[in-house]
Design an enzyme around this catalytic site. Structure first.
Site, short mmCIF file in Angstrom:
data_model
loop_
_atom_site.label_atom_id
_atom_site.label_comp_id
_atom_site.label_asym_id
_atom_site.label_seq_id
_atom_site.Cartn_x
_atom_site.Cartn_y
_atom_site.Cartn_z
N ASP A 49 0.84 -1.19 0.00
CA ASP A 49 0.00 0.00 0.00
C ASP A 49 0.88 1.25 0.00
OD1 ASP A 49 -2.85 1.24 0.60
OD2 ASP A 49 -1.42 2.24 1.95
N TYR A 62 3.19 10.21 -0.52
CA TYR A 62 4.22 9.70 0.38
C TYR A 62 5.60 9.99 -0.21
CZ TYR A 62 0.38 6.95 2.46
OH TYR A 62 -0.80 6.55 3.05
N ARG A 77 5.01 12.27 15.11
CA ARG A 77 4.58 11.82 16.42
C ARG A 77 4.74 12.90 17.50
NH1 ARG A 77 7.65 6.08 15.89
NH2 ARG A 77 9.04 7.46 14.74
N GLY A 111 3.85 -0.73 8.46
CA GLY A 111 5.03 -0.24 7.76
C GLY A 111 6.29 -0.99 8.15
#
Length: 332
Positions: free
Chosen positions: A50, A55, A241, A293
């Site tokens: 995917d 990206y 994050r 991932g």
């Protein structure tokens, strides 16, 4: 392997998520390591990948295309449309900071944009067809019916095998399936994990009722459910994050404690936290696969092991209830 929704495509329970190998948001990437990770996934039984144009602004697709050269007919490629960094038409979504590319991202699911993106993806992926083409995010500036009509045409032309969406709510799912008519909507790609079960309110029940499968992303919540994010870890600039409330030190402490309590299950299934939590996802009603991932060979091999786990109904129930008690969880 099982077919995805009502489509003819069969995918693995674990899908290789290629966002991180694109580079931006995750603090850079190593292309050679990424290619080795892709090959390790294939050798370990994961045949589904995917990605998305956004990206790395095409970089993820290009790496995947290079890695899969000569292997195309043995794998399934899932990519997306609808997030443009090279055109300011559509609905503004977010801005990428200067150190990550300095781009403005727009949601654009207009027919001309879809066709342009598909041609660019085919070129980068070094293929003449896409197994599953997904709308990355809804485009509030354009009717979804127009988008679906274009996807139907692309399927009829043989450029895509199946149609999917991502981050669609029930209202948009209903409008999409109505516009597609006899052409099936194969999948929806929502966020889902033991720490985030919001789609159980209405999206998952709708998917089950309408035989549309979920391919879920963030099943280990960017490493939190892998037990690999200690409370004192500091993320480098550009790592997304940093802004995620779930990564605040007190929440990391609570999650690590919850993981410690499931050690007996890890021993029972001969797996680690990440593998167990990923497998929990595709044992839930309506969930066909989990996207995980990998940036190196070892991660890819460990992820592939998740696909082999067969959890008992009792253990799935225990995991569900155990993590539901955490205050930082986003409950259904």
């Amino acid at each position: 392997m099982q077919k995805l929704g009502k489509s003819s495509i069969e995918i693995s329970n674990i899908v290789f998520g290629a966002w991180a190998i694109g580079g931006w948001f995750w603090g850079g990437t190593d292309d050679r390591e990424a290619i080795r990770a892709i090959h390790a996934s294939i050798y370990s039984g994961v045949d589904t990948f995917d990605t998305a144009p956004v990206y790395g602004f095409g970089h993820s697709e290009s790496i995947l295309g290079n890695a899969l050269a000569g292997r195309r007919h043995n794998v399934k490629i899932l990519t997306k449309i609808g997030l443009r960094w090279d055109s300011e038409i559509g609905a503004h979504f977010f801005d990428v900071p200067p150190d990550e590319g300095n781009k403005r991202i727009f949601r654009n699911l207009r027919p001309s944009s879809i066709r342009y993106e598909v041609e660019q993806s085919l070129r980068r992926l070094q293929t003449d067809y896409i197994d599953l083409l997904q709308c990355h995010w809804p485009d509030p500036s354009h009717p979804v019916e127009d988008t679906m009509n274009t996807l139907k045409q692309l399927q009829q032309e043989g450029k895509i095998r199946a149609i999917g969406v991502s981050n669609f709510d029930v209202s948009l799912l209903e409008r999409s399936t109505s516009a597609l008519g006899d052409t099936p909507l194969a999948s929806n790609q929502p966020r889902y994990s033991l720490l985030n079960r919001r789609i159980e309110r209405d999206v998952l029940p709708w998917l089950v009722e309408n035989q549309v499968d979920a391919i879920v992303y963030s099943p280990i919540e960017q490493g939190l459910l892998a037990g690999a994010v200690p409370p004192d870890r500091v993320f480098p600039p550009g790592d997304g994050r940093i802004k995620n409330p779930m990564f605040r030190p007190h929440n990391r402490i609570a999650i690590l404690a919850a993981l410690d309590a499931i050690n007996p299950l890890c021993e029972k299934y001969n797996c680690n936290y990440a593998q167990l939590c990923s497998a929990w996802c595709f044992h839930r009603p309506g969930v066909r696969a989990a996207i995980v991932g990998a940036r190196n060979e070892q991660q890819a091999i460990e992820n592939a092991h998740s696909a082999t786990l067969k959890l008992s109904a009792e253990d799935v129930h225990f995991l569900t209830q155990h993590f539901a008690s955490l205050r930082c969880c986003r409950k259904p």
